[in-house]
Motif scaffolding. Structure first.
Motif, PDB file in Angstrom:
ATOM      1  N   MET A 384       6.059 -11.645  -5.944  1.00  0.00           N
ATOM      2  CA  MET A 384       6.463 -11.013  -4.689  1.00  0.00           C
ATOM      3  C   MET A 384       5.456 -11.298  -3.579  1.00  0.00           C
ATOM      4  SD  MET A 384       9.204  -9.609  -5.667  1.00  0.00           S
ATOM      5  CE  MET A 384      10.017  -9.126  -7.187  1.00  0.00           C
ATOM      6  N   HIS A 385       5.952 -11.442  -2.350  1.00  0.00           N
ATOM      7  CA  HIS A 385       5.033 -11.607  -1.234  1.00  0.00           C
ATOM      8  C   HIS A 385       4.282 -10.302  -1.020  1.00  0.00           C
ATOM      9  CE1 HIS A 385       8.969 -10.344   0.423  1.00  0.00           C
ATOM     10  NE2 HIS A 385       8.274  -9.674   1.303  1.00  0.00           N
ATOM     11  N   SER A 386       3.017 -10.398  -0.632  1.00  0.00           N
ATOM     12  CA  SER A 386       2.113  -9.250  -0.684  1.00  0.00           C
ATOM     13  C   SER A 386       2.514  -8.098   0.229  1.00  0.00           C
ATOM     14  CB  SER A 386       0.683  -9.708  -0.352  1.00  0.00           C
ATOM     15  OG  SER A 386       0.633 -10.294   0.938  1.00  0.00           O
ATOM     16  N   ASN A 387       3.055  -8.360   1.415  1.00  0.00           N
ATOM     17  CA  ASN A 387       3.329  -7.263   2.347  1.00  0.00           C
ATOM     18  C   ASN A 387       4.551  -6.450   1.968  1.00  0.00           C
ATOM     19  OD1 ASN A 387       5.316  -9.093   2.964  1.00  0.00           O
ATOM     20  ND2 ASN A 387       4.998  -9.040   5.182  1.00  0.00           N
ATOM     21  N   LEU A 388       5.249  -6.854   0.917  1.00  0.00           N
ATOM     22  CA  LEU A 388       6.404  -6.094   0.467  1.00  0.00           C
ATOM     23  C   LEU A 388       6.000  -4.689   0.020  1.00  0.00           C
ATOM     24  CD1 LEU A 388       9.515  -6.483  -0.122  1.00  0.00           C
ATOM     25  CD2 LEU A 388       8.851  -6.943  -2.475  1.00  0.00           C
ATOM     26  N   PHE A 389       4.782  -4.550  -0.462  1.00  0.00           N
ATOM     27  CA  PHE A 389       4.326  -3.275  -1.002  1.00  0.00           C
ATOM     28  C   PHE A 389       3.232  -2.643  -0.125  1.00  0.00           C
ATOM     29  CE2 PHE A 389       6.109  -5.615  -4.558  1.00  0.00           C
ATOM     30  CZ  PHE A 389       6.916  -4.649  -5.148  1.00  0.00           C
ATOM     31  N   ASP A 390       3.267  -2.946   1.168  1.00  0.00           N
ATOM     32  CA  ASP A 390       2.275  -2.391   2.089  1.00  0.00           C
ATOM     33  C   ASP A 390       2.260  -0.865   2.076  1.00  0.00           C
ATOM     34  OD1 ASP A 390       1.327  -4.804   2.826  1.00  0.00           O
ATOM     35  OD2 ASP A 390       2.163  -4.821   4.844  1.00  0.00           O
ATOM     36  N   ASP A 419      11.776   0.331   3.139  1.00  0.00           N
ATOM     37  CA  ASP A 419      10.907  -0.267   2.128  1.00  0.00           C
ATOM     38  C   ASP A 419      11.630  -0.382   0.796  1.00  0.00           C
ATOM     39  OD1 ASP A 419       8.320  -0.635   3.511  1.00  0.00           O
ATOM     40  OD2 ASP A 419       8.407   1.529   3.747  1.00  0.00           O
ATOM     41  N   ALA A 422      14.133  -3.204   0.968  1.00  0.00           N
ATOM     42  CA  ALA A 422      13.479  -4.514   0.939  1.00  0.00           C
ATOM     43  C   ALA A 422      12.983  -4.862  -0.462  1.00  0.00           C
ATOM     44  CB  ALA A 422      12.317  -4.534   1.930  1.00  0.00           C
ATOM     45  N   ILE A 423      12.433  -3.865  -1.160  1.00  0.00           N
ATOM     46  CA  ILE A 423      11.914  -4.099  -2.515  1.00  0.00           C
ATOM     47  C   ILE A 423      13.052  -4.460  -3.465  1.00  0.00           C
ATOM     48  CG2 ILE A 423      10.870  -2.961  -4.518  1.00  0.00           C
ATOM     49  CD1 ILE A 423       9.105  -1.415  -2.464  1.00  0.00           C
ATOM     50  N   LYS A 425      15.969  -5.632  -2.713  1.00  0.00           N
ATOM     51  CA  LYS A 425      16.547  -6.912  -2.301  1.00  0.00           C
ATOM     52  C   LYS A 425      15.736  -8.078  -2.857  1.00  0.00           C
ATOM     53  CE  LYS A 425      17.907  -9.523   1.827  1.00  0.00           C
ATOM     54  NZ  LYS A 425      17.953  -9.509   3.315  1.00  0.00           N
ATOM     55  N   GLU A 426      14.410  -7.946  -2.815  1.00  0.00           N
ATOM     56  CA  GLU A 426      13.549  -9.020  -3.283  1.00  0.00           C
ATOM     57  C   GLU A 426      13.644  -9.187  -4.805  1.00  0.00           C
ATOM     58  OE1 GLU A 426      10.948 -12.229  -2.698  1.00  0.00           O
ATOM     59  OE2 GLU A 426      12.133 -11.021  -1.293  1.00  0.00           O
TER      60      GLU A 426
END
Length: 462
Positions: A384-390, A419, A422-423, A425-426
């Motif tokens: 996962m790209h890092s900012n997904l879990f900001d 959030d 988005a999570i 969806k990813e």
């Protein structure tokens, strides 16, 4: 010696602390004894050997171990005879492929017969693994094992500048009394930090301590240092002291985590692979993130699903090890439950000629998701790209049904419905319709008894 240790253990702190301080001041080469000095001298030279010399050394050590096992370990005497294996005529490392594999079940069923008959109790100690798959293993190791083990750890850490005089903080699983946040280990000259209670207020205190103590190296679990990263990113805390490296061990480093830690701390995240069974050790180096298999420690094979030896690169297989340094209870062709692949590059820029491994996935049952059709997929595929879990403090995957995974999330105050969308969806983008993902919110992610976070809790019998 045992009497002296007993007296020390039962002594009050007013007596213990001066003894520990004096002991900690002793240079390692005297503190850890002759075997330590012998291993240090070997490793300083052998790390630069040509490949042919490594093979020659391993062949010699393997033969010594096989002969010892045949003469002193009933289990191996019976196995060697059953398979027509003659250790006295052993010439090539590949010859051991005729022997059967060793696993936890076999060890538990043959515990007595696997012990060497020439090692009395005073020369060995009972050791246990962490039991990450729910199946804890007990075995005997030689009592002076740290005299062999520690030179390998030092050798690997020295690649990023570590010395025995470095200022080290250990954010790990050490037991604490009265829930104190810090204690100082004078024997090992390191600051110990409780990693079980990483609340915001405690993390702030920990970071202040790291700044004030000018800590050069943080020895930690990846999950613990990521908790500090999340706090720094969320609050804007400023690290005035930049550690030379983050020494992350005992847990897997998942895709994206290295970039997060190095971006926050402006320090190299560095790791090595080892296990309680003490049959293999492999570490990164100053020039790459390939695992360099320490040939002086043991012999490593990679096996495919049909238990055939893998020789080509980029083909993942189970790590099977034969350790050279535990004659009290030898492990020959031991199945670790960990997986990796040989790197496509045959040599590293550092100039060492060790075999190179790609990423290592630990404890196979704990690293796989099961899809609706019964197929399995490694969780490293969920990059996962890092900012997904900001806006997430912690998260964990949980599977107890085929084709269904629950994402447990500890939210920050900024977490919103967007959030979650988005999570999900990813995750669905990565896995398509093969797995249904659901989100559930929890107040905390439970740690293991040793203070680790597990990225995946796998409840299926796979």
């Amino acid at each position: 010696m045992d009497i002296a240790k007993k007296i020390y253990k039962n002594s009050p702190n007013i007596i213990k602390l001066p003894i520990e301080y004096v002991y900690g001041s002793i240079p390692n080469k005297y503190k850890y004894g002759a075997k330590y000095r012998e291993m240090k001298r070997l490793l300083e030279k052998s790390q630069w050997w040509p490949k042919e010399k490594h093979i020659e050394y391993q062949t010699m050590e393997m033969k010594k171990l096989l002969i010892h096992s045949y003469e002193h370990v009933k289990y191996y005497k019976d196995v060697f005879d059953d398979y027509g294996f003659n250790p006295y005529t052993f010439k090539n490392l590949e010859d051991i492929q005729i022997l059967p594999l060793l696993n936890k079940s076999i060890i538990n069923d043959n515990f007595q017969d696997l012990q060497s008959d020439n090692y009395p109790s005073r020369k060995k100690m009972l050791t246990t693994t962490g039991g990450t798959s729910g199946n804890q293993l007990k075995f005997f190791a030689e009592k002076n094992y740290n005299q062999v083990e520690w030179p390998f750890v030092e050798l690997i850490w020295e690649r990023v500048g570590y010395t025995s005089k470095s200022r080290v903080a250990a954010l790990r699983n050490d037991s604490f009394r009265n829930r104190e946040l810090f204690k100082y280990d004078w024997k090992e000259r390191r600051l110990i930090i409780d990693n079980f209670h990483l609340s915001d207020s405690n993390i702030k205190t920990i970071l202040d301590k790291l700044n004030n103590e000018k800590v050069e190296y943080i020895h930690t679990y990846p999950s613990a240092i990521l908790s500090l990263c999340e706090y720094i990113k969320r609050t804007g805390f400023k690290m005035e002291n930049t550690p030379k490296a983050i020494l992350a061990t005992s847990e897997n480093i998942y895709p994206g985590q290295k970039e997060i830690v190095e971006g926050i701390f402006n320090s190299r995240l560095f790791t090595f692979y080892g296990h309680s069974e003490r049959a293999c050790i492999a570490g990164w180096c100053e020039k790459s993130d390939y695992y360099h298999i320490q040939s002086e420690y043991g012999y490593v094979e990679l096996l495919d699903e049909e238990q055939k030896v893998i020789t080509k690169t980029n083909t993942r297989g189970e790590i099977v090890c034969t350790g050279f340094w535990n004659y009290a209870m030898p492990f020959i062709r031991y199945q670790t439950g960990d997986y990796s692949a040989y790197a496509s590059k045959k040599s590293c820029l550092c100039g060492r000629n060790y075999e190179l491994l790609e990423t290592i996935e630990g404890r196979w049952m704990q690293e796989m998701l099961v899809c609706k059709d019964g197929s399995k997929v490694s969780i490293t595929a969920l990059n996962m790209h890092s900012n997904l879990f900001d806006n997430v403090k912690h998260y964990q995957l949980f599977q107890h049904k085929v084709g269904e995974v629950i994402i447990k999330i500890v939210k920050t105050d900024k977490f919103s419905d967007n959030d979650e969308i988005a999570i999900l969806k990813e995750f669905m983008k990565k896995m398509g319709e093969s797995i249904d993902f659901k989100v559930t919110y929890v107040s905390e992610i439970e740690k293991t008894q040793r203070g680790k976070y597990k990225y995946l809790i796998q409840k299926l019998n796979i």
